[in-house]
Scaffold this active site. Structure first.
Site, PDB file in Angstrom:
ATOM      1  CG  ASN A 112      -1.897  -1.164   1.184  1.00  0.00           C
ATOM      2  OD1 ASN A 112      -2.019  -1.831   0.160  1.00  0.00           O
ATOM      3  ND2 ASN A 112      -2.573  -1.418   2.287  1.00  0.00           N
ATOM      4  CG  ASP A 114      -2.930   3.338   2.606  1.00  0.00           C
ATOM      5  OD1 ASP A 114      -2.028   3.098   3.433  1.00  0.00           O
ATOM      6  OD2 ASP A 114      -3.888   2.546   2.400  1.00  0.00           O
ATOM      7  CG  HIS A 129       3.900  -1.689  -4.895  1.00  0.00           C
ATOM      8  ND1 HIS A 129       2.730  -2.420  -4.968  1.00  0.00           N
ATOM      9  CD2 HIS A 129       4.892  -2.527  -5.331  1.00  0.00           C
ATOM     10  CE1 HIS A 129       3.002  -3.642  -5.426  1.00  0.00           C
ATOM     11  NE2 HIS A 129       4.297  -3.729  -5.636  1.00  0.00           N
ATOM     12  CB  CYS A 137      13.456  14.643  -9.706  1.00  0.00           C
ATOM     13  SG  CYS A 137      13.988  15.198 -11.336  1.00  0.00           S
TER      14      CYS A 137
HETATM   15  C1  BJW Z   1     -10.088  -7.567   1.836  1.00  0.00           C
HETATM   16  C2  BJW Z   1     -10.982  -6.665   2.405  1.00  0.00           C
HETATM   17  C3  BJW Z   1     -11.072  -6.658   3.820  1.00  0.00           C
HETATM   18  C4  BJW Z   1     -11.043  -6.409   0.260  1.00  0.00           C
HETATM   19  N1  BJW Z   1     -10.312  -7.490   4.534  1.00  0.00           N
HETATM   20  N2  BJW Z   1      -9.375  -8.403   2.569  1.00  0.00           N
HETATM   21  C5  BJW Z   1       5.989 -12.338 -12.689  1.00  0.00           C
HETATM   22  C6  BJW Z   1       4.913 -12.960 -13.285  1.00  0.00           C
HETATM   23  C7  BJW Z   1       3.988 -12.224 -14.025  1.00  0.00           C
HETATM   24  C8  BJW Z   1       4.125 -10.852 -14.180  1.00  0.00           C
HETATM   25  C9  BJW Z   1       5.189 -10.234 -13.572  1.00  0.00           C
HETATM   26  C10 BJW Z   1       6.106 -10.979 -12.851  1.00  0.00           C
HETATM   27  N3  BJW Z   1       7.045 -10.114 -12.362  1.00  0.00           N
HETATM   28  C11 BJW Z   1       6.724  -8.863 -12.748  1.00  0.00           C
HETATM   29  C12 BJW Z   1       5.601  -8.901 -13.503  1.00  0.00           C
HETATM   30  C13 BJW Z   1       4.923  -7.728 -14.134  1.00  0.00           C
HETATM   31  C14 BJW Z   1       4.082  -6.944 -13.136  1.00  0.00           C
HETATM   32  C15 BJW Z   1       2.974  -7.856 -12.598  1.00  0.00           C
HETATM   33  O1  BJW Z   1       2.997  -8.348 -11.500  1.00  0.00           O
HETATM   34  N4  BJW Z   1       1.940  -8.038 -13.382  1.00  0.00           N
HETATM   35  C16 BJW Z   1       0.799  -8.894 -12.971  1.00  0.00           C
HETATM   36  C17 BJW Z   1      -0.441  -8.005 -12.825  1.00  0.00           C
HETATM   37  C18 BJW Z   1       0.641  -9.988 -13.947  1.00  0.00           C
HETATM   38  N5  BJW Z   1       4.883  -6.417 -12.038  1.00  0.00           N
HETATM   39  C19 BJW Z   1       5.559  -5.294 -12.172  1.00  0.00           C
HETATM   40  O2  BJW Z   1       5.556  -4.656 -13.206  1.00  0.00           O
HETATM   41  C20 BJW Z   1       6.370  -4.840 -10.970  1.00  0.00           C
HETATM   42  N6  BJW Z   1       7.685  -4.524 -11.392  1.00  0.00           N
HETATM   43  C21 BJW Z   1       8.627  -5.468 -11.592  1.00  0.00           C
HETATM   44  O3  BJW Z   1       8.475  -6.615 -11.287  1.00  0.00           O
HETATM   45  O4  BJW Z   1       9.799  -4.957 -12.122  1.00  0.00           O
HETATM   46  C22 BJW Z   1      10.689  -5.877 -12.755  1.00  0.00           C
HETATM   47  C23 BJW Z   1      10.089  -6.218 -14.103  1.00  0.00           C
HETATM   48  C24 BJW Z   1       9.753  -5.205 -14.955  1.00  0.00           C
HETATM   49  C25 BJW Z   1       9.181  -5.524 -16.203  1.00  0.00           C
HETATM   50  C26 BJW Z   1       8.915  -6.861 -16.520  1.00  0.00           C
HETATM   51  C27 BJW Z   1       9.242  -7.870 -15.616  1.00  0.00           C
HETATM   52  C28 BJW Z   1       9.847  -7.534 -14.396  1.00  0.00           C
HETATM   53  C29 BJW Z   1       5.797  -3.553 -10.398  1.00  0.00           C
HETATM   54  C30 BJW Z   1       4.436  -3.716  -9.830  1.00  0.00           C
HETATM   55  C31 BJW Z   1       3.916  -2.358  -9.374  1.00  0.00           C
HETATM   56  C32 BJW Z   1       2.475  -2.418  -8.910  1.00  0.00           C
HETATM   57  N7  BJW Z   1       1.979  -1.100  -8.804  1.00  0.00           N
HETATM   58  C33 BJW Z   1       0.645  -0.886  -8.272  1.00  0.00           C
HETATM   59  C34 BJW Z   1       0.349   0.637  -8.314  1.00  0.00           C
HETATM   60  C35 BJW Z   1       1.118   1.347  -7.194  1.00  0.00           C
HETATM   61  C36 BJW Z   1       0.949   2.817  -7.249  1.00  0.00           C
HETATM   62  C37 BJW Z   1      -0.469   3.255  -6.991  1.00  0.00           C
HETATM   63  O5  BJW Z   1      -1.053   2.954  -5.941  1.00  0.00           O
HETATM   64  O6  BJW Z   1      -0.997   3.934  -7.866  1.00  0.00           O
HETATM   65  O7  BJW Z   1       0.551  -1.393  -6.938  1.00  0.00           O
HETATM   66  S1  BJW Z   1      -0.619  -1.809  -9.140  1.00  0.00           S
HETATM   67  C38 BJW Z   1      -1.596  -2.150  -7.706  1.00  0.00           C
HETATM   68  O8  BJW Z   1      -1.616  -3.587  -7.449  1.00  0.00           O
HETATM   69  C39 BJW Z   1      -0.837  -1.518  -6.533  1.00  0.00           C
HETATM   70  C40 BJW Z   1      -0.996  -2.564  -5.459  1.00  0.00           C
HETATM   71  O9  BJW Z   1      -0.004  -2.398  -4.462  1.00  0.00           O
HETATM   72  C41 BJW Z   1      -0.896  -3.843  -6.239  1.00  0.00           C
HETATM   73  C42 BJW Z   1      -1.471  -5.043  -5.540  1.00  0.00           C
HETATM   74  O10 BJW Z   1      -2.824  -4.893  -5.330  1.00  0.00           O
HETATM   75  P1  BJW Z   1      -3.474  -5.432  -3.972  1.00  0.00           P
HETATM   76  O11 BJW Z   1      -2.944  -4.688  -2.830  1.00  0.00           O
HETATM   77  O12 BJW Z   1      -3.352  -6.905  -3.927  1.00  0.00           O
HETATM   78  O13 BJW Z   1      -4.987  -4.953  -4.155  1.00  0.00           O
HETATM   79  P2  BJW Z   1      -6.206  -5.637  -4.955  1.00  0.00           P
HETATM   80  O14 BJW Z   1      -7.210  -4.602  -5.190  1.00  0.00           O
HETATM   81  O15 BJW Z   1      -5.705  -6.391  -6.125  1.00  0.00           O
HETATM   82  O16 BJW Z   1      -6.765  -6.740  -3.936  1.00  0.00           O
HETATM   83  C43 BJW Z   1      -7.431  -6.377  -2.756  1.00  0.00           C
HETATM   84  C44 BJW Z   1      -7.708  -7.654  -1.966  1.00  0.00           C
HETATM   85  O17 BJW Z   1      -8.255  -7.296  -0.715  1.00  0.00           O
HETATM   86  C45 BJW Z   1      -8.711  -8.595  -2.652  1.00  0.00           C
HETATM   87  O18 BJW Z   1      -8.187  -9.912  -2.623  1.00  0.00           O
HETATM   88  C46 BJW Z   1      -9.962  -8.494  -1.765  1.00  0.00           C
HETATM   89  O19 BJW Z   1     -10.696  -9.725  -1.707  1.00  0.00           O
HETATM   90  C47 BJW Z   1      -9.363  -8.160  -0.434  1.00  0.00           C
HETATM   91  N8  BJW Z   1     -10.211  -7.414   0.513  1.00  0.00           N
HETATM   92  N9  BJW Z   1     -11.639  -5.975   1.433  1.00  0.00           N
HETATM   93  C48 BJW Z   1      -9.517  -8.367   3.904  1.00  0.00           C
HETATM   94  N10 BJW Z   1     -11.941  -5.799   4.477  1.00  0.00           N
HETATM   95 ZN    ZN Z   2      15.170  17.037 -10.552  1.00  0.00          ZN
END
Ligand code: BJW
Ligand code: ZN
Length: 263
Positions: A112, A114, A129, A137
């Site tokens: 997160n 936040d 993240h 910058c």
């Molecule tokens: C509750 C609830 C309650 C609701 N109680 N539960 C390996 C395999 C495949 C792909 C890749 C890989 N390695 C890298 C990749 C590519 C990519 C990736 O993962 N893609 C997949 C989508 C397929 N990853 C990247 O690009 C990462 N970089 C990287 O690996 O660099 C090296 C590289 C580069 C290029 C190619 C290969 C390697 C970077 C990832 C950055 C993610 N960024 C974001 C945005 C952050 C900024 C912003 O906030 O604007 O991060 S995307 C978004 O998803 C955010 C979150 O942190 C992240 C995860 O989401 P999260 O937290 O899981 O939220 P939700 O909404 O998905 O789920 C909520 C959950 O809560 C649900 O399950 C609900 O059921 C539950 N819930 N209420 C308990 N009350």
């Molecule tokens: Zn600068």
């Protein structure tokens, strides 16, 4: 009301097992995602009401989008900052902050941006993240602007301009949110720290994450392969549910306090 009353009998049995694992652990890691902040009013990404239902990630959460239309991307992040500024940590955040003080070695690894864990009192936090309150910058000259509501120290040279204009660094380049977008690498030290902590953990709690985004989603399996007990807390099944040792099905703001009450 006892928060456990709202939970299923199956969850109550699993709570006992989870509490036992935590009580016997030397090192505990919690990996959190957007679900833990849901009850605070911060939208998740996927699922009903999630940000990706309303906005297309490829138009907002990547570098190409920022280079194409920085005003649109900043508008979205400013709107999210506003939502977060109106939120408060919930019982789940507060519980994890207490566990850090109570357990011998506890590290919080969060996806997160936040800042609610810090606001709740957690101190040992790895922010995978980035943080929405910081800007950096876009040319990476090293300037960082922290506008966390609790941050009083400001770089006087580098501040938000008039409405309508975009924030600029002292070097003349644009500032961008200090978050990790798709396709960008996580900070090496930050990721290294998360990997070390997960690899050394006896227990990993995986809270409120869809387990879809890598490399964060690989941490529970890394911990498990190194001998950790894995516990998932989520309202829905996720791809991680199959491989974890204990599933606690329910909202983290109820499940975490119920777990703590059994320690
Ligand atoms: C509750 C609830 C309650 C609701 N109680 N539960 C390996 C395999 C495949 C792909 C890749 C890989 N390695 C890298 C990749 C590519 C990519 C990736 O993962 N893609 C997949 C989508 C397929 N990853 C990247 O690009 C990462 N970089 C990287 O690996 O660099 C090296 C590289 C580069 C290029 C190619 C290969 C390697 C970077 C990832 C950055 C993610 N960024 C974001 C945005 C952050 C900024 C912003 O906030 O604007 O991060 S995307 C978004 O998803 C955010 C979150 O942190 C992240 C995860 O989401 P999260 O937290 O899981 O939220 P939700 O909404 O998905 O789920 C909520 C959950 O809560 C649900 O399950 C609900 O059921 C539950 N819930 N209420 C308990 N009350
Ligand atoms: Zn600068």
């Amino acid at each position: 009301m006892d928060p456990t009353m709202a939970l299923e009998q199956a969850t109550r049995d699993a709570l006992e097992r989870a509490a036992k694992a935590i009580a016997g652990a030397r090192r505990v890691v919690a990996l959190t995602g957007a679900g833990i902040s849901f009850e605070s009013g911060v939208p998740t990404f996927r699922g009903p009401g999630g940000l990706w239902r309303q906005f297309r990630p490829e138009e907002l959460a990547n570098l190409q989008a920022f280079n194409r239309n920085p005003a649109l991307v900043w508008e979205w992040y400013s709107w999210r900052r506003q939502r977060i500024a109106e939120s408060r940590p919930n019982a789940g955040h507060e519980c994890l902050a207490r566990l850090e003080r109570r357990l011998p070695a506890f590290t919080l690894v969060t996806q997160n941006v936040d800042g609610l864990h810090r606001q709740a009192g957690s101190a040992r936090i790895v922010e995978l993240h980035g943080n929405i309150w910081r800007s950096v910058c876009a040319r990476r000259c090293g300037v960082v602007l922290d506008e966390s509501p609790w941050e009083t120290r400001r770089d006087p040279e580098c501040r938000w301009p008039e409405p309508g204009a975009l924030p600029r660094c002292t070097c003349g380049s644009l500032l961008r949110p200090d978050v990790v977008w798709f396709g960008e690498s996580l900070d090496t030290d930050v990721l290294g720290c998360a990997i070390d902590e997960a690899g050394a953990a006896d227990v990993i709690l995986v809270v409120g994450t869809s387990g879809l985004v890598y490399p964060a989603a690989a941490l529970p399996d890394l911990a498990r392969r190194n001998g950790a007990a894995t516990i998932e807390i989520n309202v829905e099944p996720t791809p991680l549910s199959e491989s974890v040792d204990i599933v606690l099905r329910g909202p983290s703001e109820l499940v975490l306090p119920a777990l703590e009450a059994r320690l």
